[in-house]
Design an enzyme around this catalytic site. Structure first.
Site, mmCIF file in Angstrom:
data_model
loop_
_atom_site.group_PDB
_atom_site.id
_atom_site.type_symbol
_atom_site.label_atom_id
_atom_site.label_comp_id
_atom_site.label_asym_id
_atom_site.label_seq_id
_atom_site.Cartn_x
_atom_site.Cartn_y
_atom_site.Cartn_z
ATOM 1 N N HIS A 36 -6.764 -0.577 2.763
ATOM 2 C CA HIS A 36 -6.777 0.859 3.049
ATOM 3 C C HIS A 36 -8.011 1.501 2.423
ATOM 4 C CE1 HIS A 36 -4.433 4.891 2.998
ATOM 5 N NE2 HIS A 36 -4.527 4.510 4.252
ATOM 6 N N HIS A 79 3.035 5.358 12.289
ATOM 7 C CA HIS A 79 3.307 5.368 10.845
ATOM 8 C C HIS A 79 4.187 6.585 10.579
ATOM 9 C CE1 HIS A 79 2.185 4.755 6.537
ATOM 10 N NE2 HIS A 79 2.280 6.071 6.476
ATOM 11 N N ARG A 129 -8.871 0.058 11.950
ATOM 12 C CA ARG A 129 -7.821 0.979 12.378
ATOM 13 C C ARG A 129 -8.197 2.344 11.816
ATOM 14 N NH1 ARG A 129 -2.370 0.748 9.005
ATOM 15 N NH2 ARG A 129 -3.719 1.872 7.564
ATOM 16 N N HIS A 177 40.870 -4.757 10.984
ATOM 17 C CA HIS A 177 39.536 -5.331 11.198
ATOM 18 C C HIS A 177 39.505 -6.788 10.753
ATOM 19 C CE1 HIS A 177 36.920 -1.535 11.632
ATOM 20 N NE2 HIS A 177 38.182 -1.181 11.828
ATOM 21 N N ARG A 184 0.848 -1.212 0.000
ATOM 22 C CA ARG A 184 0.000 0.000 0.000
ATOM 23 C C ARG A 184 0.879 1.256 0.000
ATOM 24 N NH1 ARG A 184 -0.884 4.812 2.280
ATOM 25 N NH2 ARG A 184 -0.615 3.947 4.374
ATOM 26 N N GLU A 185 1.473 1.598 1.126
ATOM 27 C CA GLU A 185 2.374 2.769 1.154
ATOM 28 C C GLU A 185 3.493 2.585 0.118
ATOM 29 O OE1 GLU A 185 2.427 5.626 3.606
ATOM 30 O OE2 GLU A 185 3.686 6.319 1.945
HETATM 31 C C1 HCA Z 1 -1.828 8.256 2.570
HETATM 32 C C2 HCA Z 1 -1.270 8.937 3.811
HETATM 33 C C3 HCA Z 1 -0.832 7.968 4.898
HETATM 34 C C4 HCA Z 1 -1.990 7.258 5.544
HETATM 35 C C5 HCA Z 1 -1.637 6.402 6.715
HETATM 36 C C6 HCA Z 1 -2.759 5.536 7.211
HETATM 37 C C7 HCA Z 1 -0.052 8.831 5.914
HETATM 38 O O1 HCA Z 1 -3.007 7.955 2.523
HETATM 39 O O2 HCA Z 1 -1.068 8.011 1.658
HETATM 40 O O3 HCA Z 1 -3.824 5.468 6.597
HETATM 41 O O4 HCA Z 1 -2.562 4.886 8.245
HETATM 42 O O5 HCA Z 1 1.170 8.815 5.880
HETATM 43 O O6 HCA Z 1 -0.699 9.543 6.666
HETATM 44 O O7 HCA Z 1 0.069 7.020 4.341
HETATM 45 CU CU CU Z 2 2.110 7.274 4.788
#
Ligand code: HCA
Ligand code: CU
Length: 364
Positions: free
Chosen positions: A69, A189, A129, A282, A9-10
């Site tokens: 997400h 995060h 979450r 070393h 995702r990220e």
């Molecule tokens: C995004 C932002 C996010 C969300 C984190 C989350 C952030 O949507 O891209 O939903 O827990 O950094 O705030 O990645």
């Molecule tokens: Cu993020």
């Protein structure tokens, strides 16, 4: 301490990264073998392909809990329900600036929207979450309102997001400590815009958060988030966890192959140089006992120790390569060492052996 891997995702929000459904599943299976507690499998509203990939990950029967997400809206939550993920991660920004300049709604309207989303997701059997996006730059009063309401709506976890990587480890520690008063388990995060993602995440854990978000090779929007290899290793070394660290080099390599995004050679744990020793002093010590210059043996990660040879080399460096091919003549080693020191070149193992054989003939 738990870990959520968000590579799918990220990580997929990194420039130049896009997974096919097959790659998403392949990565999820490998990440699962590491033993992380959660896998964030993607954002299903992005495209049909992402949706399909998440669904195949969710139906694979992995050990990790699968989270998808979602924006704070029912259509998105419906999509998540169709992926069969058991967890949903809902995010919404409630800072004054977001409310007035982006969404054009009041805090009360925003809170109502978040509560409706949580209610809707919970009533359809999802674990939830909630992330107040940009938590670290959001006014405390706003956080208080939205988190209290989320808790009343039965949210399972709150994630503290340093969305633009602006936090200082001490301020992040204070914020997480303060957020504990709501009595809901906290995630962190942390973005790496100032290179502080890992430090902030650790301080979040010290302040009582129970989970850290990470990605393979640390990829994500812009400069990414916490590197999975680093946080799982720290979890084992300092926090008594038992992640299967042998998976790390393989995961790092797999992601580099799929995405073409290469990591630096000196990256901890998975970089080419992580277990390479160079200075003669070393090398001599490490050959006696690796403890002297290694935090953990490379075998822990399914990797090998290596000796790099150039003008910094000492006798032990050369003997390391020559003894295994039966060259033990000290004069040869001495002469070779002098040649290498005056050459200003790096010598590969093959070059070392060849040159030693040449010298062997000369001295006979
Ligand atoms: C995004 C932002 C996010 C969300 C984190 C989350 C952030 O949507 O891209 O939903 O827990 O950094 O705030 O990645
Ligand atoms: Cu993020």
């Amino acid at each position: 301490m738990e870990i959520l891997d968000s590579t799918l995702r990220e990580g997929e929000q990194s420039p130049e990264v896009s997974f096919t459904p097959e790659q998403r599943l392949e990565l999820a299976i490998a990440i699962d073998e590491l033993g992380v507690e959660f896998i964030e499998a993607g954002h299903p509203a992005v495209s049909e392909d992402v949706f399909k990939g998440i669904k195949s990950v969710a139906s694979q029967g992995l050990n990790a809990k699968i989270l998808a997400h979602s924006r704070a809206r029912r259509e998105d939550i419906d999509l998540v329900l169709r992926t069969d993920a058991s967890w949903i991660g809902i995010f919404f920004c409630v800072s004054n600036r977001c409310l007035s300049k982006r969404f054009h709604i009041t805090l009360e309207e925003a809170v109502a929207r978040v509560v409706d989303s949580i209610d809707y997701a919970k009533s359809h059997g999802l674990k939830v979450r909630f992330t107040p996006e940009d938590t670290t730059r959001t006014e405390w009063e706003n956080l208080e309102k939205v988190i209290q309401a989320a808790v009343q709506a039965g949210v399972d976890r709150i994630s503290v997001a340093d969305t633009t990587g602006v936090a200082h480890p001490w301020s992040f520690y204070s914020l997480v400590s303060r957020l504990r008063e709501f009595g809901v388990p906290l995630h962190v995060h942390c973005h790496n815009d100032m290179g502080l993602a890992l430090a902030n995440a650790i301080m979040g854990i010290e302040a009582g958060a129970i989970l850290v978000d990470a990605t393979v090779n640390g990829i994500g929007e812009r400069t990414g988030i916490v590197d999975l290899a680093q946080i799982t290793t720290i979890a084992n070394y300092h926090y008594g966890k038992n992640y299967n660290l042998e998976m790390l080099p393989l995961l790092s390599k797999k992601l580099q192959e799929i995405t073409g995004l290469r990591i630096e050679k000196n990256r901890p744990i998975v970089g080419d140089f992580a277990f390479v020793h160079k200075a003669g002093l070393h090398v001599a010590a490490v050959i006696r006992d690796p403890y002297f210059y290694e935090f953990l043996p490379p075998e822990f990660f399914g990797r090998n120790r290596e000796i790099f040879v150039d003008k910094y080399a000492g006798r032990a460096s050369l003997e390391h390569y020559l003894h295994r091919v039966g060259i033990r003549n000290e004069k040869v080693v001495e002469k070779l060492l002098r040649r290498i020191k005056s050459s200003n070149m790096a010598y590969t193992p093959e070059m070392i052996v060849e040159e030693a054989k040449r010298i062997e003939k000369e001295v006979m």
